[in-house]
Design a protein around this motif. Structure first.
Motif, PDB file in Angstrom:
ATOM      1  N   SER A   1       0.796  -1.236   0.000  1.00 40.56           N
ATOM      2  CA  SER A   1       0.000   0.000   0.000  1.00 40.56           C
ATOM      3  C   SER A   1       0.823   1.279   0.000  1.00 40.56           C
ATOM      4  O   SER A   1       0.317   2.345  -0.311  1.00 40.56           O
ATOM      5  N   GLY A   2       2.086   1.209   0.391  1.00 45.98           N
ATOM      6  CA  GLY A   2       2.885   2.427   0.464  1.00 45.98           C
ATOM      7  C   GLY A   2       4.270   2.107   0.992  1.00 45.98           C
ATOM      8  O   GLY A   2       4.573   0.960   1.347  1.00 45.98           O
ATOM      9  N   GLY A   3       5.104   3.150   1.064  1.00 46.16           N
ATOM     10  CA  GLY A   3       6.486   2.951   1.499  1.00 46.16           C
ATOM     11  C   GLY A   3       6.581   2.336   2.884  1.00 46.16           C
ATOM     12  O   GLY A   3       7.534   1.602   3.183  1.00 46.16           O
ATOM     13  N   SER A   4       5.596   2.614   3.740  1.00 48.67           N
ATOM     14  CA  SER A   4       5.658   2.087   5.107  1.00 48.67           C
ATOM     15  C   SER A   4       5.649   0.561   5.078  1.00 48.67           C
ATOM     16  O   SER A   4       6.501  -0.093   5.698  1.00 48.67           O
ATOM     17  N   VAL A   5       4.689  -0.005   4.368  1.00 51.95           N
ATOM     18  CA  VAL A   5       4.589  -1.473   4.308  1.00 51.95           C
ATOM     19  C   VAL A   5       5.738  -2.026   3.454  1.00 51.95           C
ATOM     20  O   VAL A   5       6.311  -3.076   3.777  1.00 51.95           O
ATOM     21  N   ALA A   6       6.090  -1.317   2.394  1.00 52.57           N
ATOM     22  CA  ALA A   6       7.179  -1.802   1.529  1.00 52.57           C
ATOM     23  C   ALA A   6       8.479  -1.923   2.328  1.00 52.57           C
ATOM     24  O   ALA A   6       9.213  -2.912   2.200  1.00 52.57           O
ATOM     25  N   ASN A   7       8.774  -0.927   3.176  1.00 46.94           N
ATOM     26  CA  ASN A   7       9.972  -1.022   4.025  1.00 46.94           C
ATOM     27  C   ASN A   7       9.852  -2.179   5.015  1.00 46.94           C
ATOM     28  O   ASN A   7      10.821  -2.899   5.268  1.00 46.94           O
ATOM     29  N   LEU A   8       8.651  -2.354   5.568  1.00 47.56           N
ATOM     30  CA  LEU A   8       8.443  -3.453   6.521  1.00 47.56           C
ATOM     31  C   LEU A   8       8.758  -4.802   5.864  1.00 47.56           C
ATOM     32  O   LEU A   8       9.426  -5.650   6.466  1.00 47.56           O
TER      33      LEU A   8
ATOM     34  N   HIS B   1      10.772   7.891   9.131  1.00 40.46           N
ATOM     35  CA  HIS B   1      10.465   7.247  10.417  1.00 40.46           C
ATOM     36  C   HIS B   1       9.738   5.908  10.257  1.00 40.46           C
ATOM     37  O   HIS B   1       9.559   5.188  11.236  1.00 40.46           O
ATOM     38  N   THR B   2       9.329   5.562   9.022  1.00 36.84           N
ATOM     39  CA  THR B   2       8.724   4.239   8.842  1.00 36.84           C
ATOM     40  C   THR B   2       9.740   3.125   9.107  1.00 36.84           C
ATOM     41  O   THR B   2       9.342   1.987   9.361  1.00 36.84           O
ATOM     42  N   ILE B   3      11.011   3.453   9.035  1.00 36.12           N
ATOM     43  CA  ILE B   3      12.035   2.439   9.348  1.00 36.12           C
ATOM     44  C   ILE B   3      11.908   2.041  10.825  1.00 36.12           C
ATOM     45  O   ILE B   3      11.965   0.861  11.172  1.00 36.12           O
TER      46      ILE B   3
ATOM     47  N   GLY C   1      20.141   2.422   3.148  1.00 32.83           N
ATOM     48  CA  GLY C   1      20.621   3.581   2.395  1.00 32.83           C
ATOM     49  C   GLY C   1      19.406   4.271   1.802  1.00 32.83           C
ATOM     50  O   GLY C   1      18.543   3.613   1.220  1.00 32.83           O
ATOM     51  N   VAL C   2      19.310   5.576   1.987  1.00 33.19           N
ATOM     52  CA  VAL C   2      18.145   6.288   1.449  1.00 33.19           C
ATOM     53  C   VAL C   2      18.510   6.867   0.084  1.00 33.19           C
ATOM     54  O   VAL C   2      19.490   7.595  -0.049  1.00 33.19           O
ATOM     55  N   ALA C   3      17.711   6.517  -0.899  1.00 31.43           N
ATOM     56  CA  ALA C   3      17.942   7.032  -2.257  1.00 31.43           C
ATOM     57  C   ALA C   3      16.904   8.113  -2.509  1.00 31.43           C
ATOM     58  O   ALA C   3      15.915   7.912  -3.204  1.00 31.43           O
ATOM     59  N   GLY C   4      17.149   9.268  -1.878  1.00 32.40           N
ATOM     60  CA  GLY C   4      16.199  10.375  -1.975  1.00 32.40           C
ATOM     61  C   GLY C   4      15.472  10.552  -0.652  1.00 32.40           C
ATOM     62  O   GLY C   4      14.405   9.971  -0.441  1.00 32.40           O
ATOM     63  N   THR C   5      16.067  11.362   0.255  1.00 32.88           N
ATOM     64  CA  THR C   5      15.407  11.534   1.559  1.00 32.88           C
ATOM     65  C   THR C   5      14.171  12.411   1.415  1.00 32.88           C
ATOM     66  O   THR C   5      14.069  13.244   0.511  1.00 32.88           O
ATOM     67  N   THR C   6      13.271  12.212   2.355  1.00 38.10           N
ATOM     68  CA  THR C   6      12.006  12.933   2.342  1.00 38.10           C
ATOM     69  C   THR C   6      12.238  14.425   2.595  1.00 38.10           C
ATOM     70  O   THR C   6      11.583  15.274   2.002  1.00 38.10           O
ATOM     71  N   ASN C   7      13.164  14.743   3.473  1.00 38.07           N
ATOM     72  CA  ASN C   7      13.371  16.147   3.830  1.00 38.07           C
ATOM     73  C   ASN C   7      14.012  16.957   2.718  1.00 38.07           C
ATOM     74  O   ASN C   7      13.578  18.065   2.416  1.00 38.07           O
TER      75      ASN C   7
ATOM     76  N   VAL D   1      17.812  -0.474   0.228  1.00 38.13           N
ATOM     77  CA  VAL D   1      17.739   0.880  -0.332  1.00 38.13           C
ATOM     78  C   VAL D   1      16.294   1.371  -0.256  1.00 38.13           C
ATOM     79  O   VAL D   1      15.405   0.778  -0.876  1.00 38.13           O
ATOM     80  N   ASP D   2      16.071   2.432   0.526  1.00 37.59           N
ATOM     81  CA  ASP D   2      14.752   3.059   0.566  1.00 37.59           C
ATOM     82  C   ASP D   2      14.706   4.116  -0.541  1.00 37.59           C
ATOM     83  O   ASP D   2      15.142   5.250  -0.361  1.00 37.59           O
ATOM     84  N   GLY D   3      14.152   3.684  -1.677  1.00 39.71           N
ATOM     85  CA  GLY D   3      14.011   4.602  -2.812  1.00 39.71           C
ATOM     86  C   GLY D   3      12.556   4.944  -3.049  1.00 39.71           C
ATOM     87  O   GLY D   3      12.149   5.143  -4.199  1.00 39.71           O
TER      88      GLY D   3
ATOM     89  N   VAL E   1      10.301   1.192  -3.850  1.00 40.47           N
ATOM     90  CA  VAL E   1       9.956   2.383  -4.634  1.00 40.47           C
ATOM     91  C   VAL E   1       8.439   2.544  -4.552  1.00 40.47           C
ATOM     92  O   VAL E   1       7.710   1.556  -4.538  1.00 40.47           O
ATOM     93  N   ASP E   2       7.989   3.800  -4.458  1.00 39.57           N
ATOM     94  CA  ASP E   2       6.542   4.085  -4.389  1.00 39.57           C
ATOM     95  C   ASP E   2       6.072   4.658  -5.718  1.00 39.57           C
ATOM     96  O   ASP E   2       6.258   5.860  -5.964  1.00 39.57           O
ATOM     97  N   PRO E   3       5.420   3.869  -6.549  1.00 39.55           N
ATOM     98  CA  PRO E   3       4.860   4.468  -7.770  1.00 39.55           C
ATOM     99  C   PRO E   3       3.846   5.574  -7.467  1.00 39.55           C
ATOM    100  O   PRO E   3       3.606   6.419  -8.313  1.00 39.55           O
TER     101      PRO E   3
HETATM  102  C1  LIG Z   1      12.014   7.929   1.665  1.00 44.08           C
HETATM  103  C2  LIG Z   1      10.638   7.520   2.124  1.00 44.08           C
HETATM  104  N1  LIG Z   1      10.445   6.307   2.653  1.00 44.08           N
HETATM  105  C3  LIG Z   1       9.230   5.907   3.084  1.00 44.08           C
HETATM  106  C4  LIG Z   1       8.144   6.730   2.997  1.00 44.08           C
HETATM  107  C5  LIG Z   1       6.805   6.255   3.482  1.00 44.08           C
HETATM  108  O1  LIG Z   1       5.984   6.076   2.389  1.00 44.08           O
HETATM  109  P1  LIG Z   1       4.390   6.025   2.473  1.00 44.08           P
HETATM  110  O2  LIG Z   1       3.942   7.396   2.869  1.00 44.08           O
HETATM  111  O3  LIG Z   1       3.999   5.651   1.086  1.00 44.08           O
HETATM  112  O4  LIG Z   1       4.017   4.981   3.468  1.00 44.08           O
HETATM  113  C6  LIG Z   1       8.291   8.018   2.472  1.00 44.08           C
HETATM  114  C7  LIG Z   1       7.141   8.937   2.391  1.00 44.08           C
HETATM  115  O5  LIG Z   1       7.237  10.075   2.016  1.00 44.08           O
HETATM  116  C8  LIG Z   1       9.571   8.422   2.001  1.00 44.08           C
HETATM  117  O6  LIG Z   1       9.768   9.630   1.481  1.00 44.08           O
END
Ligand SMILES: Cc1ncc(COP(=O)(O)O)c(C=O)c1O
Length: 484
Positions: A136-143, A182-184, A233-239, A262-264, A291-293
């Motif tokens: 559903s999103g990066g949160s679950v994908a990282n999990l 912070h999803t990590i 490793g973050v490939a494109g940080t949120t901040n 790699v969190d991309g 990756v989040d499409p």
């Molecule tokens: C680098 C990174 N990882 C994880 C997430 C979490 O993704 P999601 O909001 O799709 O759960 C984000 C969200 O912005 C992100 O930028």
């Protein structure tokens, strides 16, 4: 016999489409907030005992709900990393909801799940065979990725942690930069490693992880008997859009025999763009990627992908015990869609029922191709650079970062010297006024302790005039605030 909802699809669609068209073309982005008291009162009602019927419900959907939505798809919305979908994937999502509202058994939607996972990997520069799964999103994908990492780390110590759980007293660590999402931490908590099991590695002046400090931390933990589970490793940080030095991370991970993830979620599609690919050097040395499409591909929210080299690790971590009701006895030739389950994605993640998300990714890539998506990414990276240069060249604006991707971090700075605390307050107020009066909708972050106005150019509807207009408004509003 009764039918409880018989309104025809075409008729139903026609009720709502004009409102959706108006919504995408609207300019009054503060309208819904201003009108909040009235639409809240109209919508926040007691449970209806008797239905209003289809026509009245659709009319309310169009007039009260759609008209008071969130303007994430507006050309001047540059907040967070959230994209409004373009028309084609939005219709694909609508089609999936009706034509194949599950991702298993034999259907074209199911096939597109596999096809689009392959295409998406190639878009991100992952050309070698890797196995993917949507969520559903990066949160679950990282999990999911970190679940596979935990499985591998404990199997090396003779424990099948997916089956038997963590051994009593076992500790495991995940290492990620202080700028990682912070999803990590949440993934670590769900996986039984605890939020405090994530070590926040300090960053350098470009907001990238410090490999030297990472190596020291792993060394100290290993000496203390704590199992290193993964380096992120973050490939494109949120901040700020920073990309960690992935080659250096891979060297350290290999030296300590630790999984590299790699969190991309945001940045990975840029790894497939020729002139940006060098920034992701080392990315292919990892064991997992996300990756989040729903970010740069603008599929509409609810779509992320996890890739791993060894899908069996995902399976051993997440498999359910067999369920009799899911057995689909097929015998060679398939004459009914229910004689074959397809790939058992339900055993590689945390969802059983799930929409077929592949059709969204397929729709975007079928519409734009690799070249069209590459153009989008180049355009957005160019906008972040342009805003940064405008800020550098202006005497009362300041750029706080050198953009790696499509995030710019800028602030207003009056000619009269002011300390950071004062500049923070001034820019916070400036941002509020920007939201309330202009329709430019970036959000904020903190860079090296300083408040930054942070647009992320990722929407399909921005153009260059929106970038120049934002810079101009920052100056005008900042000047007005200082003159007060
Ligand atoms: C680098 C990174 N990882 C994880 C997430 C979490 O993704 P999601 O909001 O799709 O759960 C984000 C969200 O912005 C992100 O930028």
């Amino acid at each position: 016999m009764g039918v409880d909802s018989a309104f025809g699809l075409t008729e139903a669609t026609l009720e709502v489409l004009p409102a959706l068209e108006r919504w995408l073309e609207f300019t009054d982005v503060t309208g819904p907030a201003r009108r909040r008291d009235s639409w809240r009162a109209e919508l926040d009602t007691p449970l209806p005992e008797h239905g209003a019927g289809a026509r009245a419900t659709l009319a309310e959907l169009a007039e009260r709900v759609v008209a008071n939505g969130l303007p994430v798809g507006a050309p001047r919305f540059t907040g967070f990393i959230t994209t409004g979908p373009s028309a084609v994937p939005a219709i694909a999502q609508f089609a999936a909801a009706l034509a194949s509202p599950q991702r298993y058994a034999v259907s074209a939607f199911n096939l597109l799940e596999d096809v689009s996972l392959r295409w998406l990997a190639q878009i991100c520069g992952l050309d070698e065979p890797v196995a993917g799964i949507y969520s559903s999103g990066g949160s679950v994908a990282n999990l999911l990725a970190l679940g596979a990492a935990r499985q591998a780390a404990f199997e090396r110590r003779g424990v099948d942690v997916g089956r038997d759980g963590l051994p009593p007293g076992a500790r495991g660590r995940i290492y990620a930069s202080a700028e990682a999402h912070h999803t990590i931490q949440r993934a670590a908590a769900v996986l039984g490693l605890g939020r405090d099991g994530v070590r926040a590695v300090p960053v350098d002046g470009r907001q990238r992880i410090r490999p030297d400090l990472l190596a020291d931390m792993i060394g100290a933990d290993v000496a203390a008997g704590t199992a290193p589970v993964a380096v992120v490793g973050v490939a494109g940080t949120t901040n700020t859009g920073a990309i960690d030095p992935l080659n250096a991370l891979a060297d350290i991970a290999e030296r300590h025999d630790v999984w590299l993830h790699v969190d991309g979620a945001y940045g990975l599609p840029a790894a497939g763009v020729e002139e940006l690919a060098g920034r992701f050097d080392g990315m292919r040395r990892a064991q997992s990627w996300i990756v989040d499409p729903h970010k740069w591909l603008a599929t509409g929210v609810g779509c992320a992908a996890t890739y791993v080299r060894d899908p069996q690790l995902l399976h051993r971590c997440f498999t359910q015990t067999p369920a009799a009701y899911l057995a689909m006895p097929g015998q060679g030739a398939v004459a009914s869609p229910f004689e074959e389950f397809g790939v058992h994605y339900d055993d590689m993640g945390v969802e059983l029922s799930a929409p077929p998300r592949g059709v969204l990714v397929w729709a975007v890539l079928r519409e734009l191709g690799r070249a069209g998506l590459g153009e989008r990414i180049r355009r957005h990276v160019g906008y972040a650079r342009r805003l940064t240069e405008l800020a550098r060249d202006h005497p009362r604006l300041e750029a706080l970062t050198e953009p790696e991707l499509s995030v710019a971090c800028v602030r207003y700075r009056p000619l009269r010297p002011a300390d950071d605390a004062h500049l923070d307050r001034l820019n916070e107020e400036l941002l509020r006024r920007l939201w309330r009066t202009t329709g430019y909708l970036p959000t904020s972050t903190v860079v090296g302790g300083r408040f930054a106005i942070r647009p992320c150019f990722i929407g399909v509807r921005h153009d260059e005039a929106d970038v120049d207009g934002l810079a101009q408004r920052l100056v005008e509003l900042g000047d007005a605030l200082v003159a007060q």
